[in-house]
Design a protein around this motif. Structure first.
Motif, short mmCIF file in Angstrom:
data_model
loop_
_atom_site.label_atom_id
_atom_site.label_comp_id
_atom_site.label_asym_id
_atom_site.label_seq_id
_atom_site.Cartn_x
_atom_site.Cartn_y
_atom_site.Cartn_z
N GLY A 32 0.79 -1.23 0.00
CA GLY A 32 0.00 0.00 0.00
C GLY A 32 0.82 1.27 0.00
O GLY A 32 0.27 2.36 -0.19
N ASP A 33 2.12 1.18 0.22
CA ASP A 33 2.97 2.36 0.21
C ASP A 33 3.05 2.96 -1.19
O ASP A 33 2.99 2.25 -2.20
CB ASP A 33 4.39 2.02 0.67
N ARG A 34 3.23 4.27 -1.23
CA ARG A 34 3.53 4.97 -2.48
C ARG A 34 5.04 5.20 -2.52
O ARG A 34 5.63 5.63 -1.52
CB ARG A 34 2.76 6.29 -2.54
N VAL A 35 5.63 4.90 -3.66
CA VAL A 35 7.10 4.89 -3.78
C VAL A 35 7.54 5.81 -4.90
O VAL A 35 6.98 5.76 -6.01
CB VAL A 35 7.61 3.46 -4.05
N ALA A 36 8.54 6.64 -4.63
CA ALA A 36 9.15 7.49 -5.66
C ALA A 36 10.58 7.04 -5.88
O ALA A 36 11.35 6.90 -4.92
CB ALA A 36 9.12 8.95 -5.25
N LEU A 50 4.69 15.21 -7.43
CA LEU A 50 4.42 14.05 -6.57
C LEU A 50 3.32 14.36 -5.55
O LEU A 50 2.46 13.52 -5.29
CB LEU A 50 5.70 13.61 -5.86
N ARG A 51 3.36 15.54 -4.99
CA ARG A 51 2.32 15.89 -4.02
C ARG A 51 0.96 16.03 -4.70
O ARG A 51 -0.07 15.61 -4.14
CB ARG A 51 2.70 17.16 -3.26
N GLU A 52 0.93 16.60 -5.89
CA GLU A 52 -0.34 16.70 -6.61
C GLU A 52 -0.89 15.32 -6.93
O GLU A 52 -2.10 15.08 -6.85
CB GLU A 52 -0.14 17.51 -7.89
N ALA A 53 0.00 14.39 -7.30
CA ALA A 53 -0.44 13.04 -7.68
C ALA A 53 -0.89 12.21 -6.48
O ALA A 53 -1.56 11.19 -6.64
CB ALA A 53 0.68 12.32 -8.42
N VAL A 66 13.81 13.76 -0.01
CA VAL A 66 13.39 14.05 1.36
C VAL A 66 12.16 14.94 1.37
O VAL A 66 11.20 14.72 2.13
CB VAL A 66 14.55 14.69 2.16
N ALA A 67 12.14 15.95 0.51
CA ALA A 67 11.03 16.91 0.48
C ALA A 67 9.72 16.28 0.01
O ALA A 67 8.64 16.80 0.29
CB ALA A 67 11.38 18.09 -0.41
N ALA A 68 9.80 15.15 -0.69
CA ALA A 68 8.60 14.51 -1.23
C ALA A 68 7.94 13.56 -0.25
O ALA A 68 6.90 12.96 -0.57
CB ALA A 68 8.96 13.75 -2.51
N GLY A 81 -1.65 15.66 -2.17
CA GLY A 81 -0.94 16.53 -1.24
C GLY A 81 -0.16 15.80 -0.18
O GLY A 81 0.59 16.43 0.59
N ASP A 82 -0.31 14.48 -0.10
CA ASP A 82 0.30 13.72 0.99
C ASP A 82 1.81 13.52 0.83
O ASP A 82 2.55 13.56 1.82
CB ASP A 82 -0.35 12.34 1.11
N GLY A 83 2.27 13.23 -0.37
CA GLY A 83 3.63 12.79 -0.58
C GLY A 83 3.72 11.27 -0.59
O GLY A 83 2.70 10.57 -0.58
#
Length: 342
Positions: free
Chosen positions: A163-167, A222-225, A248-250, A228-230
């Motif tokens: 369930g994690d979102r990964v960049a 990334l925040r828009e996608a 880090v900022a994401a 806003g969470d990251g």
């Protein structure tokens, strides 16, 4: 035998005739069939990272067939298909006892402290041999020993959960493996960030959502996608202060940024806005564990990790060809992994 070696730091590699090595007690000799070209090899050639001796044969992504057995080696046979775990450890120090073999007090690395795989033959302890599963090609097995292993270790260090979102920042060989492995670990969304259109296309082909910095700041995208969470997990493979700051900022609340890209340059963190307010974490990633290689081999055997298309080119054991590919890596040109086939 023929070996392509670092003879002088900051100078092109040279093709040289070297003695055929003989395995000592507990060692094996492998006839190299595939040796991956890694960004670390560029750092060694150019003197950005140190090597233990000169001349030295680089190459730490190695696969081939067992050619000779040293005394007391009974678990392997001549002709066995193996890939080589590149960390040679003592197995006795505190770090080894704690399962932190990459921090072995007496540890050495193939291609950095010992001669590696840019040659016709390579030596390694028998315990470093990872059997290559049926159906897995030698080029795939070779790159698995570093790029895929580092990607997997980074995901494990970042404690990825279903369930994690990964960049993934940097969609070269490590990034493409990381994208696939993140999906295999149950990631809900995987984003691939890169400035190279070819790398973004490759990332998209593995199911990642491409993020092109030319379309706007990656952190904002990334925040828009993500409403806003990251992202819960950010993996940084480019080795650039800019992308390390972005990783880090994401991050989302209690997100984890795993930093694997190599650079000696510092990067800035907004300690209040990016860390304290989110209880976020920044995690260093160093190498991998032998046990992770066994898991990766099984992932590949099952088809959960496709490395065939990650290998974009094979070249002969030729100094000019290898130097040209290292020069391309220096300019962040090309995507995927290049493998030498002696």
């Amino acid at each position: 035998m023929r070996s392509v070696q670092i003879v002088e730091l900051g100078k092109p590699l040279q093709l040289r005739q070297t003695a055929l090595p003989e395995p000592g007690p507990g060692e094996i000799r492998v006839r190299v069939e595939a040796a991956g070209i890694c960004h670390s090899d560029l750092h060694y050639r150019d003197g950005v990272a140190s090597v233990a001796k000169l001349p030295i044969t680089p190459g730490h992504e190695i696969a081939g067939r067992v050619d000779a057995l040293g005394e007391s080696v009974t678990e392997l046979a001549i002709g066995d298909r193996v890939a080589l775990h590149y960390l040679v450890t003592c197995g006795r120090c505190d770090a080894c006892a704690r399962g932190l073999e990459q921090f072995c007090k007496h540890g050495q690395m193939l291609g950095k402290h010992r001669d590696g795989g840019y040659a016709q033959y390579a030596l390694a302890p028998a315990r470093n041999a990872i059997p290559v599963a049926e159906g897995v090609g030698m080029a795939e097995a070779a790159i698995m020993m570093c790029s895929s292993a580092t990607a997997f270790h980074a995901l494990r260090k970042a404690r990825i959960a279903p369930g994690d979102r990964v960049a993934v920042f940097g969609c070269g060989g490590l990034g493409l493996s990381a994208i696939q492995l993140a999906h295999a670990c149950g990631a809900a969304q995987v984003f691939g960030i890169d400035i190279d259109a070819g790398k973004l296309a490759a990332a998209h082909g593995y199911g990642a959502i491409p993020v092109d910095p030319a379309d706007g700041a990656p952190v904002r995208q990334l925040r828009e996608a993500t409403g806003g969470d990251g992202v819960e997990v950010a993996l940084e493979f480019a080795g650039l202060p800019l992308t390390q700051r972005q990783a880090v900022a994401a991050l989302a609340v209690q997100g984890r940024a795993a930093i694997a890209g190599i650079t000696h340059a510092a990067f800035e963190i907004d300690s209040f806005g990016d860390l304290i307010c989110r209880e976020a974490e920044v995690i260093g990633v160093s190498d991998h564990l032998r046990s992770e290689l066994v898991t990766l081999m099984e992932f590949t055997r099952r088809g959960q990790l496709d490395l065939k298309s990650v290998v974009t080119e094979t070249i002969p054991l030729d100094a000019d060809a290898i130097n040209a590919r290292l020069d391309a890596l220096a300019g962040f040109r090309g995507h995927g992994r290049i493998v030498i086939t002696p």
